[in-house]
Design an enzyme around this catalytic site. Structure first.
Site, PDB file in Angstrom:
ATOM      1  N   GLY A   9       0.480  -1.187  -0.035  1.00  0.00           N
ATOM      2  CA  GLY A   9       0.171  -0.243  -0.210  1.00  0.00           C
ATOM      3  C   GLY A   9       1.072   1.505  -0.434  1.00  0.00           C
ATOM      4  N   ASP A  33       2.582  -1.221  -4.344  1.00  0.00           N
ATOM      5  CA  ASP A  33       0.538  -1.593  -4.992  1.00  0.00           C
ATOM      6  C   ASP A  33       0.702  -1.695  -5.952  1.00  0.00           C
ATOM      7  OD1 ASP A  33      -0.733   1.190  -3.456  1.00  0.00           O
ATOM      8  OD2 ASP A  33      -1.559   0.468  -5.297  1.00  0.00           O
ATOM      9  N   ARG A  82     -13.285   4.415   3.377  1.00  0.00           N
ATOM     10  CA  ARG A  82     -14.907   4.611   3.439  1.00  0.00           C
ATOM     11  C   ARG A  82     -15.185   5.351   2.004  1.00  0.00           C
ATOM     12  NH1 ARG A  82     -17.916   4.086   8.889  1.00  0.00           N
ATOM     13  NH2 ARG A  82     -19.882   4.344   8.358  1.00  0.00           N
ATOM     14  N   ARG A  88     -20.703   0.311   6.915  1.00  0.00           N
ATOM     15  CA  ARG A  88     -19.525  -0.269   7.576  1.00  0.00           C
ATOM     16  C   ARG A  88     -18.870  -1.737   6.626  1.00  0.00           C
ATOM     17  NH1 ARG A  88     -16.698   1.657  12.356  1.00  0.00           N
ATOM     18  NH2 ARG A  88     -17.961   4.155  12.939  1.00  0.00           N
ATOM     19  N   ASN A  95     -12.250  -4.225   1.870  1.00  0.00           N
ATOM     20  CA  ASN A  95     -10.637  -4.274   2.583  1.00  0.00           C
ATOM     21  C   ASN A  95     -10.501  -6.118   3.023  1.00  0.00           C
ATOM     22  OD1 ASN A  95      -9.996  -2.260   2.384  1.00  0.00           O
ATOM     23  ND2 ASN A  95     -10.887  -0.912   4.227  1.00  0.00           N
ATOM     24  N   VAL A 118      -2.518  -2.248   9.356  1.00  0.00           N
ATOM     25  CA  VAL A 118      -2.297  -1.122   9.754  1.00  0.00           C
ATOM     26  C   VAL A 118      -3.821  -0.664   9.223  1.00  0.00           C
ATOM     27  CG1 VAL A 118      -1.407   1.233   9.446  1.00  0.00           C
ATOM     28  CG2 VAL A 118       0.022  -0.271   9.195  1.00  0.00           C
ATOM     29  N   THR A 119      -4.602  -1.175   7.956  1.00  0.00           N
ATOM     30  CA  THR A 119      -5.467  -1.063   7.563  1.00  0.00           C
ATOM     31  C   THR A 119      -6.768  -1.018   8.484  1.00  0.00           C
ATOM     32  OG1 THR A 119      -4.835  -1.785   5.275  1.00  0.00           O
ATOM     33  CG2 THR A 119      -6.734  -2.251   5.621  1.00  0.00           C
ATOM     34  N   ARG A 151      -2.546  10.347  20.546  1.00  0.00           N
ATOM     35  CA  ARG A 151      -3.335  11.241  20.095  1.00  0.00           C
ATOM     36  C   ARG A 151      -4.411  12.085  22.197  1.00  0.00           C
ATOM     37  NH1 ARG A 151      -6.741   8.718  15.527  1.00  0.00           N
ATOM     38  NH2 ARG A 151      -5.222   9.612  13.988  1.00  0.00           N
ATOM     39  N   HIS A 175     -10.103  -0.679  18.343  1.00  0.00           N
ATOM     40  CA  HIS A 175      -9.734   1.117  17.810  1.00  0.00           C
ATOM     41  C   HIS A 175     -11.115   1.254  16.872  1.00  0.00           C
ATOM     42  CE1 HIS A 175      -7.791   4.096  15.890  1.00  0.00           C
ATOM     43  NE2 HIS A 175      -7.766   2.736  14.544  1.00  0.00           N
TER      44      HIS A 175
HETATM   45  N1  APR Z   1      -3.087  -5.018  -3.257  1.00  0.00           N
HETATM   46  C1  APR Z   1      -1.928  -3.686  -3.134  1.00  0.00           C
HETATM   47  N2  APR Z   1      -2.209  -2.202  -2.666  1.00  0.00           N
HETATM   48  C2  APR Z   1      -3.690  -2.035  -2.425  1.00  0.00           C
HETATM   49  C3  APR Z   1      -3.985  -3.148  -2.971  1.00  0.00           C
HETATM   50  C4  APR Z   1      -4.553  -4.180  -3.270  1.00  0.00           C
HETATM   51  N3  APR Z   1      -4.634  -5.233  -3.628  1.00  0.00           N
HETATM   52  N4  APR Z   1      -5.427  -2.290  -2.861  1.00  0.00           N
HETATM   53  C5  APR Z   1      -5.476  -1.223  -2.929  1.00  0.00           C
HETATM   54  N5  APR Z   1      -4.262  -0.920  -2.868  1.00  0.00           N
HETATM   55  C6  APR Z   1      -3.921   0.665  -2.270  1.00  0.00           C
HETATM   56  C7  APR Z   1      -4.317   1.744  -3.334  1.00  0.00           C
HETATM   57  O1  APR Z   1      -4.056   1.476  -4.297  1.00  0.00           O
HETATM   58  C8  APR Z   1      -3.045   2.541  -2.663  1.00  0.00           C
HETATM   59  O2  APR Z   1      -2.258   3.348  -2.961  1.00  0.00           O
HETATM   60  O3  APR Z   1      -4.139   0.441  -1.112  1.00  0.00           O
HETATM   61  C9  APR Z   1      -3.593   2.465  -1.051  1.00  0.00           C
HETATM   62  C10 APR Z   1      -4.088   2.907   0.140  1.00  0.00           C
HETATM   63  O4  APR Z   1      -3.786   4.079   0.077  1.00  0.00           O
HETATM   64  P1  APR Z   1      -4.271   5.643   0.200  1.00  0.00           P
HETATM   65  O5  APR Z   1      -6.126   5.355  -0.134  1.00  0.00           O
HETATM   66  O6  APR Z   1      -3.856   6.357  -0.042  1.00  0.00           O
HETATM   67  O7  APR Z   1      -4.956   5.378   2.027  1.00  0.00           O
HETATM   68  P2  APR Z   1      -4.009   5.163   3.198  1.00  0.00           P
HETATM   69  O8  APR Z   1      -4.554   6.798   3.400  1.00  0.00           O
HETATM   70  O9  APR Z   1      -2.755   5.499   3.604  1.00  0.00           O
HETATM   71  O10 APR Z   1      -4.816   4.420   4.461  1.00  0.00           O
HETATM   72  C11 APR Z   1      -4.462   3.159   4.087  1.00  0.00           C
HETATM   73  O11 APR Z   1      -4.878   3.002   6.463  1.00  0.00           O
HETATM   74  O12 APR Z   1      -4.801   4.169   8.416  1.00  0.00           O
HETATM   75  C12 APR Z   1      -5.424   3.474   7.874  1.00  0.00           C
HETATM   76  O13 APR Z   1      -7.815   3.363   7.722  1.00  0.00           O
HETATM   77  C13 APR Z   1      -6.521   4.103   6.468  1.00  0.00           C
HETATM   78  O14 APR Z   1      -7.303   1.538   6.276  1.00  0.00           O
HETATM   79  C14 APR Z   1      -6.485   2.876   5.706  1.00  0.00           C
HETATM   80  C15 APR Z   1      -5.319   1.979   5.526  1.00  0.00           C
END
Ligand code: APR
Length: 312
Positions: A9, A33, A82, A88, A95, A118-119, A151, A175
């Protein structure tokens, strides 16, 4: 020998973790990614800051799991945020499918690695990663408690007008809205918080902590927090890579602790190279224990939804 960390990610959280790990000289980084070009571009950009920032590790971007091979630590931030109108349950299902496929791939190439999730929704995603990986509970851990505690510590520092570095505080539980900040365990340079602030003031800070993620989303509108979340993940990465055995609140697999079984939830743990090396059982008051059980019930509800998807 240098450590290797793969971050899956390359979004806001993942790329900021990559930057922080590189700048702290903690490990070589592979940023992976599903989107073509994004991890390559961000990794190259971070790597090119090395001469100025003073680090010498590699930072590569990739779409190929073969490049994640032999990592000591895998950090999973992949997922979708989201979207308006999305329930939800829909977020959990989407996810969960992402976490399942990512976990299968990373464990194929790095079967010995510790996995840090972290997701969101966090506790249920780390539970799923544990089940799919087949790894023992202690090798799969989730990031939430350090962020929530950070926080809470920041709000206490602001209220008392003292350095945030003097503040220790612990937030346990799932969380989300039911997290359990524990004022009785908070202190300012060793002085109990309960001696410095009235219960009503403490309660206000507790409420703000519970809403901490939503407060940031309220400002950003189109995204969620990533500076504090990435800092929290990197504190965990450091504890694991350097085996420094810090006591940190992390989402950990419970097997009887606090009377809970087969669930991931925020607990004080000792974090080292083996992952969660020990879970600390606190002597909670009946009221604190009740809050923890309420939080556990919420996480169990999410696990029930997850089980319906039959992903493992
Ligand atoms: N494989 C690899 N990467 C993926 C996949 C996958 N199957 N599906 C999505 N992604 C990538 C997206 O392309 C994107 O670059 O995951 C990344 C998520 O990044 P953002 O949308 O910027 O989200 P971010 O703010 O980084 O948050 C990621 O962390 O804190 C948690 O709630 C938040 O669940 C979220 C996660």
């Amino acid at each position: 020998m240098r450590h290797k960390v793969t971050i899956v990610g390359a979004g806001h959280v993942g790329a900021t973790i990559a930057q922080r790990i590189a700048e702290a000289n903690l490990a070589d980084v592979a940023l992976l990614d599903i989107l073509a070009g994004i991890p390559q571009g961000k990794a190259l950009d971070i790597w090119e800051s090395g001469p100025v920032c003073g680090f010498s590790g590699q930072v590569i971007g990739t779409n190929d799991y073969a490049d994640s091979a032999d990592s000591d630590l895998i950090i999973i931030t992949a997922g979708i945020a989201r979207k308006p109108g999305m329930s939800r349950e829909d977020l959990l299902a989407t996810n969960a499918r992402i976490i399942k496929s990512v976990t299968q791939e990373v464990t194929r190439y790095s079967p010995q690695a510790v996995i840090l999730v972290v997701t969101n929704p966090l506790d249920v995603m780390v539970y799923l990663a544990n089940k799919v990986s087949g790894l023992p509970g202690q090798k799969v851990v989730g990031m939430a408690g350090i962020l929530d505690s950070s926080r809470f510590r920041s709000f206490i520092a602001q209220e008392l007008r003292v350095s945030p570095q003097s503040i220790q505080a612990l937030v346990l539980g799932g969380h989300g809205d039911t997290m359990v900040p524990l004022p009785r365990y908070a202190n300012v340079g060793g002085v109990p918080l309960t001696e410095l602030l009235k219960p009503e003031r403490i309660e206000k800070l507790v409420q703000r902590t519970r809403q901490g993620g939503a407060e940031i989303v309220g400002h950003l509108k189109t995204g969620s927090a990533y500076y504090a979340p990435s800092a929290a993940a990197v504190e965990m990465a450091e504890a694991i890579l350097l085996d420094n055995k810090k006591l940190l609140p992390c989402s950990a697999y419970l097997e009887g602790e606090y009377g809970l079984n087969d669930i991931y939830m925020g607990m004080p743990v000792i974090l080292g190279s083996g992952g969660v090396e020990r879970i600390i059982e606190l002597k909670l008051t009946p009221a604190e224990q009740e809050l923890l059980l309420q939080s556990a019930a919420k996480v169990k509800d999410s696990i029930k939804l997850l089980n319906k998807l039959e992903l493992f």
